[in-house]
Design a protein around this motif. Structure first.
Motif, short mmCIF file in Angstrom:
data_model
loop_
_atom_site.label_atom_id
_atom_site.label_comp_id
_atom_site.label_asym_id
_atom_site.label_seq_id
_atom_site.Cartn_x
_atom_site.Cartn_y
_atom_site.Cartn_z
N ASN A 1 -2.93 -7.58 8.31
CA ASN A 1 -4.01 -7.33 9.11
C ASN A 1 -5.07 -6.39 8.29
O ASN A 1 -6.24 -5.84 9.03
N LYS A 2 -5.26 -6.26 7.02
CA LYS A 2 -6.14 -5.65 6.40
C LYS A 2 -7.40 -6.20 6.20
O LYS A 2 -7.25 -7.43 6.38
N ILE A 3 -8.30 -5.80 5.46
CA ILE A 3 -9.66 -6.65 5.02
C ILE A 3 -9.43 -7.67 4.27
O ILE A 3 -9.93 -8.73 4.86
N GLY B 1 0.99 -1.13 -0.06
CA GLY B 1 -0.04 0.03 0.03
C GLY B 1 0.82 1.23 -0.09
O GLY B 1 0.52 2.25 -0.77
N THR B 2 2.07 1.08 0.77
CA THR B 2 2.85 2.27 0.72
C THR B 2 3.47 2.58 -0.72
O THR B 2 3.37 4.03 -1.03
N ALA B 3 3.82 1.65 -1.40
CA ALA B 3 4.31 1.89 -2.83
C ALA B 3 3.15 2.52 -3.66
O ALA B 3 3.54 3.26 -4.39
N TYR C 1 -4.84 1.18 -1.74
CA TYR C 1 -5.37 0.18 -1.00
C TYR C 1 -4.17 -0.66 -0.66
O TYR C 1 -3.15 -0.74 -1.22
N SER C 2 -4.48 -1.42 0.56
CA SER C 2 -3.46 -2.20 1.06
C SER C 2 -3.85 -3.67 1.38
O SER C 2 -5.11 -3.91 1.82
N PHE C 3 -3.06 -4.67 1.38
CA PHE C 3 -3.25 -6.16 1.47
C PHE C 3 -2.45 -6.68 2.31
O PHE C 3 -1.83 -7.89 2.16
N GLU D 1 -6.58 9.09 -2.44
CA GLU D 1 -7.43 8.64 -1.17
C GLU D 1 -6.26 7.35 -0.81
O GLU D 1 -5.99 6.67 -1.62
N ASP D 2 -6.23 7.43 0.46
CA ASP D 2 -5.54 6.27 1.06
C ASP D 2 -6.50 5.71 1.80
O ASP D 2 -7.30 5.84 2.82
N ALA D 3 -6.99 4.62 0.98
CA ALA D 3 -8.01 3.58 1.25
C ALA D 3 -7.64 2.23 1.99
O ALA D 3 -8.43 1.22 1.75
N ALA D 4 -6.38 2.12 2.39
CA ALA D 4 -5.65 1.01 2.84
C ALA D 4 -6.80 0.12 4.07
O ALA D 4 -6.87 -0.89 3.71
N GLU D 5 -7.35 0.67 4.64
CA GLU D 5 -8.17 0.07 5.60
C GLU D 5 -9.74 0.34 5.23
O GLU D 5 -10.48 -0.15 6.23
N SER D 6 -10.06 0.67 4.33
CA SER D 6 -11.47 0.76 3.98
C SER D 6 -11.85 0.13 2.74
O SER D 6 -13.04 0.82 2.19
C1 LIG Z 1 -1.55 -0.34 6.13
C2 LIG Z 1 -1.46 1.15 5.74
C3 LIG Z 1 -1.01 1.68 4.76
C4 LIG Z 1 0.42 0.97 4.18
O1 LIG Z 1 -0.06 -0.21 3.41
P1 LIG Z 1 1.47 -1.36 3.30
O2 LIG Z 1 0.64 -2.31 2.39
O3 LIG Z 1 1.44 -2.01 4.91
O4 LIG Z 1 2.62 -0.67 2.73
C5 LIG Z 1 -1.16 2.94 4.49
N1 LIG Z 1 -2.09 3.80 5.04
C6 LIG Z 1 -2.83 3.17 6.04
C7 LIG Z 1 -3.80 3.99 6.67
C8 LIG Z 1 -2.71 1.79 6.34
O5 LIG Z 1 -3.48 1.34 7.51
#
Ligand SMILES: *Cc1c(COP(=O)(O)O)cnc(C)c1O
Length: 384
Positions: free
Chosen positions: A196-198, A59-61, A191-193, A162-167
């Protein structure tokens, strides 16, 4: 210590995971060249109802590349949530740009629209340069309001990322964006996988966009900016940011389970909500009327002036009972690398840190386990 251990949030790997991963191993497609990468992208885009999706290593990338393609570069300002996981903000620094941290709103726990609007107005009046982008983290599965931010974006001609990593799975219920998924209303959604994500791919992420050109640029940048053809020709500095076929295979299997996971997350939240409603000093997390949340991490606020016990002591008591709980994030403005960073206010994010506690909400949590957590939590916050 109790023998029992109920973790905060762990993934559930089932469904077709094994079949798909075996297929990768048997066909020797294990790297980022492979059919599951494309399949994951196509099925993901379909799921969130957008045109293009690019699978990334994390997700960071995804956030890093999205910011770069939004035009953020050295010396630019980026407005960003103060109350979020640090990975939202770090990519701004990777690009040598300046995060301008903005406090959360009491109503949504997300970046405050009022503060963003005021700061933009102030900057315009004083001829101070406007930010190159506004990076909105939709925290804990709670969507920030899309329409008000879209209006600001249009008025000032500043893209929203949008950082929708958690949503993943959260969506809007009314207005211009009715039924639109979180992550699909800005220029880019990320988004992030992570585990601990969804849904999880072990580690991984996704960039989505409705713009074909930008999506192609994102795909290019995440694959070392290599030009087509058998020769090693690169036309810019890219990154090795693509997701592997093995991870994508896991992703495809997890995506098939997404609806089940979301349903379970909602059930867990509902049971907690009902049990905790009316408890003195306990505030449930925001459920904005304009959106359906994805209930990623179930979190409550504990006001020690009313409960007689603070968040930290509740955490300790629960740990003794074998229940894992966790405070939410130390605000970015208090993190060591960001102590000198500009922060607009910050009191709300500090309060969320002081009072916020996340409780077990894995999709594999049983009702019996949840009842145990509920009982122990209520005991802890009512016995003083
Ligand atoms: C997890 C998360 C990230 C980063 O995602 P990674 O896949 O761990 O790099 C970014 N923003 C939020 C809000 C997150 O919860």
């Amino acid at each position: 210590m109790s023998e029992k251990f109920i973790p905060l949030s762990v993934p559930s790997i089932k469904g077709n995971a094994e079949t798909y991963i075996k297929e990768c191993l048997e066909t020797n497609f294990v790297s980022s060249v492979g059919p599951f990468v494309t399949r994951f992208e196509e099925e993901f885009a379909q799921k969130v109802n957008t045109k293009h999706a690019i699978a990334c290593a994390s997700g960071t990338a995804a956030i890093h590349v999205a910011l770069q393609l939004a035009g953020v570069s050295r010396g630019d300002d980026v407005f960003v949530s103060d109350f979020t996981f640090i990975a939202t903000v770090n990519p701004i620094i990777y690009l040598n740009a300046n995060p301008i941290l903005i406090d959360a709103s009491e109503e949504t726990w997300n970046i405050s629209h009022d503060l963003v609007r005021e700061e933009l107005k102030k900057r315009l009046k004083t001829n101070k340069r406007l930010p190159k982008a506004i990076l909105i983290a939709h925290v804990l599965g709670i969507p920030a309001p899309a329409e008000p931010f879209a209006k600001l974006s249009k008025k000032y001609n500043i893209p929203i990322i949008e950082d929708a990593a958690e949503s993943l799975g959260a969506y809007y219920l009314n207005g211009l964006y009715t039924n639109r998924q979180v992550g699909t209303t800005g220029l880019f959604g990320c988004y992030s996988f992570n585990g601990n994500k969804i849904i999880t791919t072990g580690g991984g992420g996704m960039i989505v966009s409705s713009d074909k050109e930008l999506a192609n640029r994102a795909r290019h940048l995440t694959t070392q900016a290599k030009l087509p053809g058998s020769e090693y020709n690169h036309d810019e500095i890219g990154y090795n940011y693509r997701l592997s076929n093995v991870a994508a295979a896991l992703g495809v299997s997890q995506l098939e389970l997404l609806d089940t996971f979301l349903k379970k997350k909602k059930e867990i939240a509902k049971r907690y909500d009902e049990a905790f409603a009316g408890l003195a000093g306990i505030t449930l997390s925001p459920r904005p009327s304009y959106a359906e949340t994805s209930q990623w991490l179930y979190t409550v606020l504990i006001d020690s002036s009313k409960t007689g016990i603070n968040r930290q002591d509740v955490q300790t008591i629960l740990a003794e009972k074998g229940i894992q709980s966790r405070p939410i994030w130390v605000p970015i403005h208090s993190q060591k690398p960001y102590r000198d960073t500009v922060c607009i206010r910050g009191e709300v994010s500090e309060k969320l840190l002081r009072q916020g506690l996340s409780l077990p909400c894995s999709v594999i949590l049983t009702n019996a386990e949840q009842n145990y957590v509920i009982d122990e939590f209520i005991k802890a916050v009512t016995s003083y």
